[in-house]
Write a protein that holds these residues in place. Sequence first.
Motif, PDB file in Angstrom:
ATOM      1  N   CYS A  42       0.829  -1.213   0.000  1.00 10.32           N
ATOM      2  CA  CYS A  42       0.000   0.000   0.000  1.00 10.32           C
ATOM      3  C   CYS A  42       0.861   1.261   0.000  1.00 10.32           C
ATOM      4  O   CYS A  42       0.587   2.220  -0.734  1.00 10.32           O
ATOM      5  CB  CYS A  42      -0.929   0.005   1.207  1.00 10.32           C
ATOM      6  SG  CYS A  42      -2.315  -1.136   1.099  1.00 10.32           S
ATOM      7  N   ARG A  45       2.438   1.766  -3.449  1.00  7.39           N
ATOM      8  CA  ARG A  45       1.465   2.294  -4.412  1.00  7.39           C
ATOM      9  C   ARG A  45       1.089   3.731  -4.071  1.00  7.39           C
ATOM     10  O   ARG A  45       0.835   4.536  -4.969  1.00  7.39           O
ATOM     11  CB  ARG A  45       0.230   1.398  -4.428  1.00  7.39           C
ATOM     12  CG  ARG A  45       0.460   0.058  -5.116  1.00  7.39           C
ATOM     13  CD  ARG A  45      -0.842  -0.684  -5.317  1.00  7.39           C
ATOM     14  NE  ARG A  45      -1.382  -1.160  -4.042  1.00  7.39           N
ATOM     15  CZ  ARG A  45      -2.669  -1.331  -3.799  1.00  7.39           C
ATOM     16  NH1 ARG A  45      -3.571  -1.019  -4.727  1.00  7.39           N
ATOM     17  NH2 ARG A  45      -3.073  -1.794  -2.622  1.00  7.39           N
ATOM     18  N   SER A  46       1.062   4.052  -2.785  1.00 15.74           N
ATOM     19  CA  SER A  46       0.802   5.430  -2.374  1.00 15.74           C
ATOM     20  C   SER A  46       1.906   6.359  -2.874  1.00 15.74           C
ATOM     21  O   SER A  46       1.636   7.470  -3.361  1.00 15.74           O
ATOM     22  CB  SER A  46       0.710   5.510  -0.850  1.00 15.74           C
ATOM     23  OG  SER A  46       0.575   6.845  -0.419  1.00 15.74           O
ATOM     24  N   LEU A  61      -4.411   5.233  -0.061  1.00 17.05           N
ATOM     25  CA  LEU A  61      -3.528   4.079   0.046  1.00 17.05           C
ATOM     26  C   LEU A  61      -2.667   4.160   1.298  1.00 17.05           C
ATOM     27  O   LEU A  61      -2.373   3.139   1.942  1.00 17.05           O
ATOM     28  CB  LEU A  61      -2.640   3.974  -1.194  1.00 17.05           C
ATOM     29  CG  LEU A  61      -3.343   3.504  -2.467  1.00 17.05           C
ATOM     30  CD1 LEU A  61      -2.450   3.726  -3.691  1.00 17.05           C
ATOM     31  CD2 LEU A  61      -3.718   2.026  -2.352  1.00 17.05           C
ATOM     32  N   GLU A  64      -4.814   3.023   4.105  1.00 15.71           N
ATOM     33  CA  GLU A  64      -4.970   1.570   4.045  1.00 15.71           C
ATOM     34  C   GLU A  64      -3.720   0.879   4.589  1.00 15.71           C
ATOM     35  O   GLU A  64      -3.795  -0.119   5.310  1.00 15.71           O
ATOM     36  CB  GLU A  64      -5.247   1.135   2.610  1.00 15.71           C
ATOM     37  CG  GLU A  64      -5.553  -0.348   2.467  1.00 15.71           C
ATOM     38  CD  GLU A  64      -5.865  -0.746   1.033  1.00 15.71           C
ATOM     39  OE1 GLU A  64      -5.857  -1.970   0.749  1.00 15.71           O
ATOM     40  OE2 GLU A  64      -6.105   0.149   0.200  1.00 15.71           O
TER      41      GLU A  64
END
Length: 230
Positions: A42, A45-46, A61, A64
């Motif tokens: 996460c 991807r963030s 993200l 999360e």
Amino acid sequence: MSIPMTRLGNRAFTHEDNADVEREYDRLRDLARAEANKRNDCFERSRRAYEDGDGARAKALSNEGKAHDAKMREYNRQASEYIFRENNAPGRVEPDSIDLHGQFVEEAERILEQRIRADQARGQTHLHVIVGRGNHSANHVQKLKPKVEELCRELGLQYGTEDNDGRIYINLQGGEPVPPPKPSKPPHGGQQHHRPPQHRPPQEEYPEEEAEGLIPLLLRKLEKACCAVM
């Protein structure tokens, strides 16, 4: 570079063979590792979303990832408490001893400091700390023993390595760290005495052994940046 979460010794449960105990301990640690992997994914991807200019997705993200981090910490807490109860159940260790097998270094440090302070408050004179010999650690280097010794120095306590170098004797009330003789032990080997320094220099910062349990500095900066653009 991320350091894998590792435990002390080859077996978490250090008494009679008990597959059920080992299995439950491994289950909890595996759940923690799974959450750590999800967290890292996460956050990665963030980071990419932020670099692409999508602040809203980067923030979602990041949140999360924080949720997975909280779950990882909870599973690790359960594993730490579970194996500590099993290894230190009545009859498995002496009342003046503590077994830290199965603990991550930072977990062991926290548990030991609590035990030391409680024993001192009760007027206990000493404590035997079972740390393991590091036979199954990377390059056979003991990870926990240096941290225990560091904690003793911080608390101003004298300590000594026992004949069994997987155990440390701590004098809780001052004086030389001389454990009572044990006839069953071989006479050779002796122990090393260590006095706390009179003037301790500023403490160095040690890297955390369980890096999987920490959010990388880069990601912390990223979260702050995400908040700034929202």
